[in-house]
Design an enzyme around this catalytic site. Structure first.
Site, PDB file in Angstrom:
ATOM      1  N   ASP A  51       0.847  -1.201   0.000  1.00 36.30           N
ATOM      2  CA  ASP A  51       0.000   0.000   0.000  1.00 36.30           C
ATOM      3  C   ASP A  51       0.881   1.248   0.000  1.00 36.30           C
ATOM      4  OD1 ASP A  51      -2.853   1.139   0.458  1.00 36.30           O
ATOM      5  OD2 ASP A  51      -1.533   2.239   1.828  1.00 36.30           O
ATOM      6  N   TYR A  56       3.134   9.940  -0.075  1.00 41.08           N
ATOM      7  CA  TYR A  56       4.189   9.445   0.820  1.00 41.08           C
ATOM      8  C   TYR A  56       5.593   9.783   0.329  1.00 41.08           C
ATOM      9  CZ  TYR A  56       0.178   6.675   2.486  1.00 41.08           C
ATOM     10  OH  TYR A  56      -1.047   6.262   2.930  1.00 41.08           O
ATOM     11  N   LYS A  85      -2.444   6.127  -4.584  1.00 44.39           N
ATOM     12  CA  LYS A  85      -3.606   6.971  -4.270  1.00 44.39           C
ATOM     13  C   LYS A  85      -3.468   8.330  -4.946  1.00 44.39           C
ATOM     14  CE  LYS A  85      -3.652   4.782   0.316  1.00 44.39           C
ATOM     15  NZ  LYS A  85      -2.271   4.549   0.758  1.00 44.39           N
ATOM     16  N   HIS A 118      -7.526   9.352  -2.449  1.00 43.47           N
ATOM     17  CA  HIS A 118      -6.936   9.317  -1.100  1.00 43.47           C
ATOM     18  C   HIS A 118      -7.887   9.864  -0.032  1.00 43.47           C
ATOM     19  CE1 HIS A 118      -2.688   9.329   0.881  1.00 43.47           C
ATOM     20  NE2 HIS A 118      -3.600   9.111   1.789  1.00 43.47           N
TER      21      HIS A 118
HETATM   22  P1  NAP Z   1       0.075   1.085  11.571  1.00 44.02           P
HETATM   23  O1  NAP Z   1       0.177  -0.038  10.615  1.00 44.02           O
HETATM   24  O2  NAP Z   1      -1.118   1.224  12.426  1.00 44.02           O
HETATM   25  O3  NAP Z   1       1.280   1.020  12.635  1.00 44.02           O
HETATM   26  C1  NAP Z   1       2.491   1.404  12.404  1.00 44.02           C
HETATM   27  C2  NAP Z   1       3.253   1.604  13.712  1.00 44.02           C
HETATM   28  O4  NAP Z   1       3.273   0.455  14.542  1.00 44.02           O
HETATM   29  C3  NAP Z   1       4.634   1.917  13.301  1.00 44.02           C
HETATM   30  O5  NAP Z   1       5.093   2.968  14.097  1.00 44.02           O
HETATM   31  C4  NAP Z   1       5.409   0.628  13.555  1.00 44.02           C
HETATM   32  O6  NAP Z   1       6.712   0.965  13.912  1.00 44.02           O
HETATM   33  C5  NAP Z   1       4.612  -0.034  14.677  1.00 44.02           C
HETATM   34  N1  NAP Z   1       4.506  -1.506  14.544  1.00 44.02           N
HETATM   35  C6  NAP Z   1       4.335  -2.205  13.407  1.00 44.02           C
HETATM   36  N2  NAP Z   1       4.215  -3.528  13.681  1.00 44.02           N
HETATM   37  C7  NAP Z   1       4.314  -3.654  15.021  1.00 44.02           C
HETATM   38  C8  NAP Z   1       4.265  -4.759  15.893  1.00 44.02           C
HETATM   39  N3  NAP Z   1       4.097  -5.998  15.443  1.00 44.02           N
HETATM   40  N4  NAP Z   1       4.414  -4.526  17.232  1.00 44.02           N
HETATM   41  C9  NAP Z   1       4.602  -3.267  17.696  1.00 44.02           C
HETATM   42  N5  NAP Z   1       4.647  -2.163  16.904  1.00 44.02           N
HETATM   43  C10 NAP Z   1       4.494  -2.364  15.569  1.00 44.02           C
HETATM   44  O7  NAP Z   1       0.430   2.465  10.811  1.00 44.02           O
HETATM   45  P2  NAP Z   1      -0.099   3.396   9.687  1.00 44.02           P
HETATM   46  O8  NAP Z   1       1.131   3.778   8.942  1.00 44.02           O
HETATM   47  O9  NAP Z   1      -0.958   4.449  10.261  1.00 44.02           O
HETATM   48  O10 NAP Z   1      -1.056   2.514   8.760  1.00 44.02           O
HETATM   49  C11 NAP Z   1      -0.586   1.489   7.900  1.00 44.02           C
HETATM   50  C12 NAP Z   1      -0.593   1.905   6.449  1.00 44.02           C
HETATM   51  O11 NAP Z   1      -1.895   2.314   6.044  1.00 44.02           O
HETATM   52  C13 NAP Z   1       0.279   3.119   6.098  1.00 44.02           C
HETATM   53  O12 NAP Z   1       1.647   2.822   6.073  1.00 44.02           O
HETATM   54  C14 NAP Z   1      -0.314   3.509   4.777  1.00 44.02           C
HETATM   55  O13 NAP Z   1       0.172   2.633   3.765  1.00 44.02           O
HETATM   56  C15 NAP Z   1      -1.795   3.306   5.039  1.00 44.02           C
HETATM   57  N6  NAP Z   1      -2.487   4.543   5.498  1.00 44.02           N
HETATM   58  C16 NAP Z   1      -3.441   5.084   4.699  1.00 44.02           C
HETATM   59  C17 NAP Z   1      -4.105   6.235   5.068  1.00 44.02           C
HETATM   60  C18 NAP Z   1      -5.167   6.820   4.181  1.00 44.02           C
HETATM   61  O14 NAP Z   1      -5.562   7.983   4.401  1.00 44.02           O
HETATM   62  N7  NAP Z   1      -5.671   6.091   3.215  1.00 44.02           N
HETATM   63  C19 NAP Z   1      -3.799   6.863   6.287  1.00 44.02           C
HETATM   64  C20 NAP Z   1      -2.841   6.266   7.119  1.00 44.02           C
HETATM   65  C21 NAP Z   1      -2.207   5.103   6.713  1.00 44.02           C
HETATM   66  P3  NAP Z   1       8.001   0.257  13.217  1.00 44.02           P
HETATM   67  O15 NAP Z   1       8.065   0.679  11.798  1.00 44.02           O
HETATM   68  O16 NAP Z   1       9.128   0.797  14.048  1.00 44.02           O
HETATM   69  O17 NAP Z   1       7.795  -1.231  13.417  1.00 44.02           O
END
Ligand code: NAP
Length: 324
Positions: A51, A56, A85, A118
């Protein structure tokens, strides 16, 4: 969904989407090269759904990782499912294709598997990703999301993307698209914030009834990027109930949070740029939460949104004032 054997879901256009995706968003201070390293690790451990987004600003690095993993024979292009997106500054219909083509150029690919709007909230077109006025406030624009959708349908017809969908839409905005006269393609998915503190049960039910896949972002509690997320927001993975359930299954709270989504028919994204946690996040196909576990996790819902996009609260398409 038989999650031990079936790791993809069929979209309403017939294409398959892997149910577990690798997130590539990282806060600005993280070097872009990390996205390249992490994406290669993710593919090595088994992730096939990546994704990403124009916003980004790391699609060159992510694209290089995909091309490296194809060149070394780990995967073929058709094994990968890549999402990009259309960013808010490109929602005017004449700009949609330009945004997608810029992503493709950075990626070094000739198509993506999925391209989604997005956010329904447009911002002033231009090179700045977050255009601001003299007071430092984001300059918004009003674009009919149905016009943006028609432009995205054309991108699918041109073969630039296999599937099309939306992100951060509420159910009324989905309905606006579904009821649009002359609709050519339905949205295949709606990617939204979704985790045990915001489980989106009503939106999920609505999406299922319209054969739209709900894709969960921030499923692990978000990156806590201070640009978007308040520092006093709750730490999802410190939640005692998730910890107790994880301990019982000899898993981690992160694995429980991901498995929870899979078992309720949600496609889930997980971002990590850490090798150990990337591996951990892929190990969610070999255990099962009980019906009671699922119920207890459902009970954690408190409609808490990590990123509520407060800058756009007065925009006519601000999506989060609706209940779902
Ligand atoms: P997330 O997946 O909720 O969590 C990421 C955080 O958790 C990171 O800081 C990561 O740090 C940590 N983490 C990951 N695996 C872990 C585990 N097993 N145990 C403990 N901590 C863990 O984050 P997100 O970036 O908000 O969402 C995921 C993806 O969704 C994004 O990267 C993006 O591709 C997409 N997204 C889309 C939108 C939208 O508007 N459409 C908005 C937000 C996000 P480390 O890297 O240090 O492990």
């Amino acid at each position: 969904m038989d999650l031990n054997h079936n790791r993809s879901v069929k979209l309403n256009d017939g294409n398959l989407m892997p149910v577990l995706g690798f997130g590539t968003f990282a806060p600005d201070e993280i070097p872009k090269s990390k996205a390249n390293e992490a994406t290669k690790i993710a593919i090595d451990v088994g992730f096939r759904h990546i994704d990403a987004a124009y916003l980004y600003q790391n699609e060159e690095e992510v694209g290089q990782a995909l091309r490296d993993k194809m060149a070394d024979g780990t995967v073929k292009r058709e094994d990968l499912f890549y999402t990009t997106k259309i960013w808010a500054t490109f929602l005017r219909p004449e700009l949609v294709r330009q945004c997608l083509e810029r992503s493709l150029k950075k990626l070094g690919l000739d198509y993506v598997d999925l391209c989604i709007i997005h956010v329904p909230i447009a911002m002033k077109p231009g090179e700045e990703l977050l255009p601001k006025d003299a007071k430092g406030e984001i300059i918004l624009d009003v674009v009919d999301i149905r016009d943006t959708w028609e432009a995205l349908e054309k991108c699918k017809d041109l073969g630039l993307t296999k599937s099309i969908g939306v992100s951060n839409f509420n159910h009324k905005q989905l309905e606006m698209i579904l009821n649009k006269p002359g609709l050519k393609y339905k949205p295949t998915c709606n990617q939204v914030e979704c985790h045990p503190y915001l489980n989106q049960s009503k939106l999920l039910e609505f999406c299922k009834s319209r054969d739209i896949v709900l894709v969960a972002y921030s499923a692990l509690g978000s990156s806590r990027d201070p640009t978007w997320v308040s520092s006093d927001s709750p730490y999802l993975l410190e939640e005692p109930i998730l910890k107790t359930i994880a301990k019982k299954h000899n898993r981690t709270p992160g694995q429980v949070a991901l498995r929870y989504q899979l078992q309720r028919g949600v496609v889930v994204l997980a971002k990590s740029f850490n090798e150990k946690r990337i591996k951990e996040n892929f190990e969610v196909f070999d255990f099962e939460l009980t019906a009671e576990d699922m119920k207890v996790i459902d009970g954690l819902n408190r409609n808490y949104r990590y990123d509520s996009m407060p800058f756009a609260v007065d925009h006519p398409y601000y999506p989060f004032l609706e209940e779902y």
